[in-house]
Write a protein that holds these residues in place. Structure first.
Motif, PDB file in Angstrom:
ATOM      1  N   VAL A 248     -15.788  -8.436   1.154  1.00  0.00           N
ATOM      2  CA  VAL A 248     -17.361  -8.889   0.857  1.00  0.00           C
ATOM      3  C   VAL A 248     -18.311  -8.228   1.820  1.00  0.00           C
ATOM      4  N   ALA A 249     -17.805  -7.766   2.941  1.00  0.00           N
ATOM      5  CA  ALA A 249     -18.556  -7.430   3.952  1.00  0.00           C
ATOM      6  C   ALA A 249     -19.386  -6.057   3.570  1.00  0.00           C
ATOM      7  N   PHE A 250     -20.444  -5.809   4.149  1.00  0.00           N
ATOM      8  CA  PHE A 250     -21.331  -4.674   4.009  1.00  0.00           C
ATOM      9  C   PHE A 250     -20.443  -3.231   4.909  1.00  0.00           C
ATOM     10  N   ASP A 251     -20.526  -3.850   5.984  1.00  0.00           N
ATOM     11  CA  ASP A 251     -19.804  -2.994   6.921  1.00  0.00           C
ATOM     12  C   ASP A 251     -18.448  -3.439   7.393  1.00  0.00           C
ATOM     13  N   GLU A 252     -17.325  -2.852   6.653  1.00  0.00           N
ATOM     14  CA  GLU A 252     -15.940  -3.302   6.765  1.00  0.00           C
ATOM     15  C   GLU A 252     -15.482  -3.093   8.294  1.00  0.00           C
ATOM     16  N   ARG A 529     -21.236   2.094  -6.782  1.00  0.00           N
ATOM     17  CA  ARG A 529     -20.523   3.371  -5.891  1.00  0.00           C
ATOM     18  C   ARG A 529     -21.109   3.777  -4.879  1.00  0.00           C
ATOM     19  N   ALA A 530     -22.483   3.467  -4.646  1.00  0.00           N
ATOM     20  CA  ALA A 530     -23.013   4.137  -3.310  1.00  0.00           C
ATOM     21  C   ALA A 530     -22.493   2.928  -2.325  1.00  0.00           C
ATOM     22  N   LEU A 531     -22.382   1.829  -2.486  1.00  0.00           N
ATOM     23  CA  LEU A 531     -22.021   0.917  -1.439  1.00  0.00           C
ATOM     24  C   LEU A 531     -20.505   1.179  -0.851  1.00  0.00           C
ATOM     25  N   ILE A 532     -19.571   1.549  -2.069  1.00  0.00           N
ATOM     26  CA  ILE A 532     -18.264   2.009  -1.730  1.00  0.00           C
ATOM     27  C   ILE A 532     -18.251   3.460  -0.746  1.00  0.00           C
ATOM     28  N   ILE A 533     -18.943   4.199  -1.168  1.00  0.00           N
ATOM     29  CA  ILE A 533     -18.920   5.561  -0.255  1.00  0.00           C
ATOM     30  C   ILE A 533     -19.615   5.439   0.949  1.00  0.00           C
ATOM     31  N   SER A 534     -20.972   4.544   1.005  1.00  0.00           N
ATOM     32  CA  SER A 534     -21.349   4.117   2.332  1.00  0.00           C
ATOM     33  C   SER A 534     -20.418   3.475   3.444  1.00  0.00           C
ATOM     34  N   ARG A 535     -19.488   2.634   2.773  1.00  0.00           N
ATOM     35  CA  ARG A 535     -18.531   2.031   3.701  1.00  0.00           C
ATOM     36  C   ARG A 535     -17.384   3.231   4.270  1.00  0.00           C
ATOM     37  N   ARG A 536     -17.079   4.070   3.080  1.00  0.00           N
ATOM     38  CA  ARG A 536     -16.013   4.938   3.553  1.00  0.00           C
ATOM     39  C   ARG A 536     -16.766   6.167   4.662  1.00  0.00           C
ATOM     40  N   ALA A 537     -17.969   6.273   4.552  1.00  0.00           N
ATOM     41  CA  ALA A 537     -18.646   7.267   5.148  1.00  0.00           C
ATOM     42  C   ALA A 537     -18.841   6.964   6.827  1.00  0.00           C
ATOM     43  N   GLY A 538     -18.640   5.498   6.978  1.00  0.00           N
ATOM     44  CA  GLY A 538     -19.025   5.080   8.270  1.00  0.00           C
ATOM     45  C   GLY A 538     -20.566   4.878   8.458  1.00  0.00           C
ATOM     46  N   ARG A 539     -20.899   3.727   9.197  1.00  0.00           N
ATOM     47  CA  ARG A 539     -22.244   3.470   9.696  1.00  0.00           C
ATOM     48  C   ARG A 539     -22.975   3.018   8.316  1.00  0.00           C
ATOM     49  N   PRO A 540     -22.465   2.227   7.665  1.00  0.00           N
ATOM     50  CA  PRO A 540     -23.222   2.100   6.101  1.00  0.00           C
ATOM     51  C   PRO A 540     -24.500   1.537   6.267  1.00  0.00           C
TER      52      PRO A 540
END
Length: 777
Positions: A248-252, A529-540
């Motif tokens: 549930v976190a924005f920044d995992e 989908r933007a949130l998922i990619i932001s978390r994968r990209a680091g520094r969301p």
């Protein structure tokens, strides 16, 4: 006095009610009474985990005063999960224990919870006391309880207790009766624990609760994400597992967050004592909030949501602060204010310790014992008719006049003379009216269409359709998802070349976004989908605006595709004569929206707002607009730009082919022009979806285009629209569900992130605090 404490909830999945019962039993023993707890008990095994949606029970030893009643099932209720025993075995064990236990009084907790509480009230003839713990304004679930006879069974209670005014409101509103308010108790240490003294700017925040949306953990994580960018703050999360918090976190990365999971009471008390503040950001549905008094007992002030249940416990400004529920910005401001003012924290800590004594267990248990004594002293009916009425729940067992359910204002409703409250009510009623109007309109149009076309004609159209063509169209639509992902991956590479993104990450995010758009209104698939990619990209926090900009780039390509489809459609038929040009007008909507987005930075540069709040919004939007422009870099990079445009247009071509294949499935031989018209119409009308998946409007667009433009029978056109949307939904589930499993998230996790997606931006710290000085008011 020998007391039976009946709990409908599992002892090994402890929640607020179970903790209340356990503490009450200990205090009754301390006061010389003989208390027994009758509660379900789930052993630690795989079956328990399966019965509770993957949640494992706690490994707890059964005390000698606990009578276990068997297993429970996890049942979603009131925004959380209730672990209830609903088997005949549990009922039989409960009845036997009450019949042979020699009890003087039976204390039923949560009388409105099926099945054990209901059965006790129906079958037991001992003096009974009921405690209502829950605040619920849900007329559907409470009405179902009344329909099954819960209100009548509650007449057998000799005394009714509510843990708060809010819980009493629920009882009075739906079940009737009289209630004495006795709050939850708390163990107050005889010696006040030594409180930490941290410098200005440092803050240790504690959260205690479940990782469910109602408890507001995503709101706190968003506020903490902004807070840690400015100050050396810490967050300790008690209750959820680390995996649940990450989901549930924005920044995992959970930087600055310590997740302890489930802990025993001693550990929880120790962690609370070491915290500077407890944060309880619940969104609603709380009747009391035991965690608030537990913090007070350790001398810890609280920052809590301004909701019914919490409002009666927290003295705002004295032992805690109240903020609007769901407002991460206000929560971050309140926490930062306490971080910068350690003297105020100390004053509030002393007030919290004093407040805790109001809820000390010896005082609370004595009041509960008073209710037991009143229940045992209730006069028994002397006449046969009166006895019959009491035994069958027709008259109250306390011997007083019957109090029926009453319509009352909700306790969480704003005051009638409050201007903001009136505005909030008007907005709420307007939203409900719009939703109701949309629902009624959709149903009405559907009924009118079915009446005009005829169910027999639609059924005949389905029978004539060819399943092999439908399956082939499904395969083509699924393949188009892959090329959408290829296009987006090229756009992302251009926008954030240093991000460690793989093609498979982009495909999963695309598939999950399609699934969320298909199952939720308001196009929540895009932020998902933007949130998922932001978390994968680091520094969301930094990446999200750029990723949103890449969605704008992809939308620009989609507009190009719609223009091409519109050209094919217009060249194939003369659809736009005799006032039928509304569809052409709708094509301007997405293009106009994109032009507005691109023009926002220029417009903001041309005007300077003087109001502080408007100026803050202006600065925030400026920052976001620059990040959005980074997402458009793909159009100045020939290689990535050509891949993005060609792959996205090819995905559209595959969808066009899929629409054509479905036309063949229904025996409609109007060619590629009709397929282009259908694809154009359903996408233009979906710019602002009225319903999830634009259900109803989708079919209306198909019927309008095919029947008016190509002379296709309305039955065939409607059947085609139903099957086309079904193919799109099946495609969404076929690609979306495996993507969620691979990503390690659930539909609820993604929905929660999408609803709590916008990051919190705090204004800069005052110069004094940036320099390390402290300013106290």
């Amino acid at each position: 006095m020998r007391v039976a404490l009946v709990s409908p909830y599992s002892w090994t999945y402890p929640g607020g009610v179970s903790r209340h019962i356990e503490a009450l039993a200990h205090e009754l023993h301390a006061q010389g009474h003989d208390a027994r707890v009758l509660a379900p008990f789930d052993p630690v095994d795989r079956l328990s985990t399966r019965l509770h949606r993957g949640a494992e029970p706690q490994a707890r030893e059964a005390p000698d005063w606990l009578i276990p009643l068997g297993r429970t099932f996890g049942v979603p209720a009131n925004g959380a999960v209730s672990n209830l025993a609903v088997t005949p075995t549990a009922v039989a064990r409960l009845r036997n224990a009450l019949a042979t236990g020699g009890f003087d009084v039976v204390h039923v907790h949560e009388p409105n919870a099926p099945l054990l509480s209901w059965d006790v009230m129906a079958s037991c003839r001992l003096p009974m006391v009921g405690t209502f713990h829950c605040f619920s304004a849900n007329a559907l679930t409470n009405g179902a309880g009344v329909a099954f006879g819960a209100a009548r069974q509650m007449h057998r209670l000799h005394e009714r207790i509510a843990v708060s005014d809010a819980a009493a409101w629920t009882g009075q509103r739906f079940y009737g009766g009289r209630y004495r308010v006795i709050p939850n108790g708390v163990h107050v240490p005889e010696v006040a624990p030594e409180r930490p003294r941290r410098d200005a700017g440092r803050l240790r925040i504690a959260f205690v609760g479940q990782a469910v949306e109602r408890k507001g953990l995503p709101v706190l994580l968003r506020a903490f994400d902004a807070l840690r960018e400015q100050l050396p703050v810490e967050l300790v999360v008690i209750g959820p597992s680390e995996e649940e918090v990450r989901r549930v976190a924005f920044d995992e990365s959970l930087r600055g967050v310590t997740v302890l999971g489930r802990v025993d009471d001693e550990t929880k008390a120790r962690e609370l004592a070491d915290a500077d503040v407890l944060c309880a950001p619940s969104l609603g549905g709380e009747s009391f909030g035991m965690v608030l008094t537990e913090a007070f007992a350790q001398g810890v002030p609280v920052v809590a949501s301004d909701i019914v249940g919490y409002r009666d416990v927290v003295s705002a400004g004295r032992d805690g602060l109240l903020v609007p529920p769901g407002d991460a910005q206000a929560l971050a401001h309140a926490l930062r204010d306490l971080a910068l003012r350690p003297a105020r924290r100390q004053t509030m800590s002393e007030a919290a310790r004093r407040s805790a004594h109001r809820y000390a267990w010896p005082r609370i248990a004595s009041r509960v014992v008073g209710a037991y004594e009143d229940a045992m002293a209730a006069p028994a009916p002397s006449r046969a008719v009166a006895r019959f009425a009491v035994e069958h729940g027709l008259r109250p067992a306390d011997g007083r006049e019957l109090v029926t359910p009453q319509r009352m204002p909700r306790p969480d409703a704003p005051p009638a003379d409050d201007v903001a409250g009136r505005r909030a009510r008007r907005r709420r009623y307007a939203r409900r009216g719009l939703v109701a109007a949309a629902g009624v309109g959709t149903v009405g149009l559907a009924a009118l269409g079915l009446q005009r076309i005829g169910l027999d004609s639609i059924a005949e159209s389905f029978v004539r359709s060819s399943p092999p063509w439908v399956l082939l169209a499904l395969a083509v639509f699924t393949l188009s998802m892959l090329f959408r992902a290829i296009s987006w991956h090229a756009i992302l590479r251009a926008a954030i070349p240093d991000a460690p993104l793989r093609q498979v990450d982009t495909f999963r995010a695309t598939a999950i976004g399609v699934l969320m758009s298909a199952t939720l209104p308001a196009r929540l698939g895009e932020p998902s989908r933007a949130l998922i990619i932001s978390r994968r990209a680091g520094r969301p926090r930094e990446r999200l605006p750029v990723v949103l900009g890449t969605l704008v780039s992809q939308t620009l390509i989609n507009v190009l595709a719609l223009i091409l489809l519109g050209t094919v459609m217009i060249s194939s038929i003369r659809l736009f004569k005799d006032g039928d040009g509304a569809l052409l007008t709708l094509t301007i909507a997405p293009l106009a929206l994109l032009l507005l987005v691109l023009a926002v930075p220029y417009l903001l540069r041309q005007r300077r707002f003087h109001h502080p709040r408007l100026r803050s919004v202006q600065q925030r939007v400026r920052g976001w607009s620059h990040a959005l422009r980074d997402g458009l870099r793909v159009f100045i990079q020939p290689r990535n730009g050509s891949i993005a445009v060609s792959a996205q247009l090819f995905a559209w071509a595959l969808q066009w082919l899929g629409c054509y294949l479905l036309l063949r499935a229904f025996g409609i031989h109007e060619g590629l022009g009709a397929a282009a018209a259908v694809l154009f119409a359903v996408n233009v009308t979906a710019v602002l979806p009225a319903t999830p998946s634009n259900l109803g409007v989708f079919q209306a667009a198909c019927v309008a285009v095919l029947s008016a433009g190509y002379g296709v029978g309305q039955a065939d056109a409607l059947g085609y629209g139903i099957v086309l949307q079904a193919v799109e939904l099946v495609t969404a589930f076929l690609v979306g569900m495996p993507a969620m499993l691979a990503e390690g998230v659930t539909w609820r996790d993604v929905r929660m992130r999408a609803l709590h997606a916008s990051p919190v931006d705090l204004p800069p710290l005052p110069a004094q605090h940036r320099a390390g000085a402290e300013v106290e008011s």
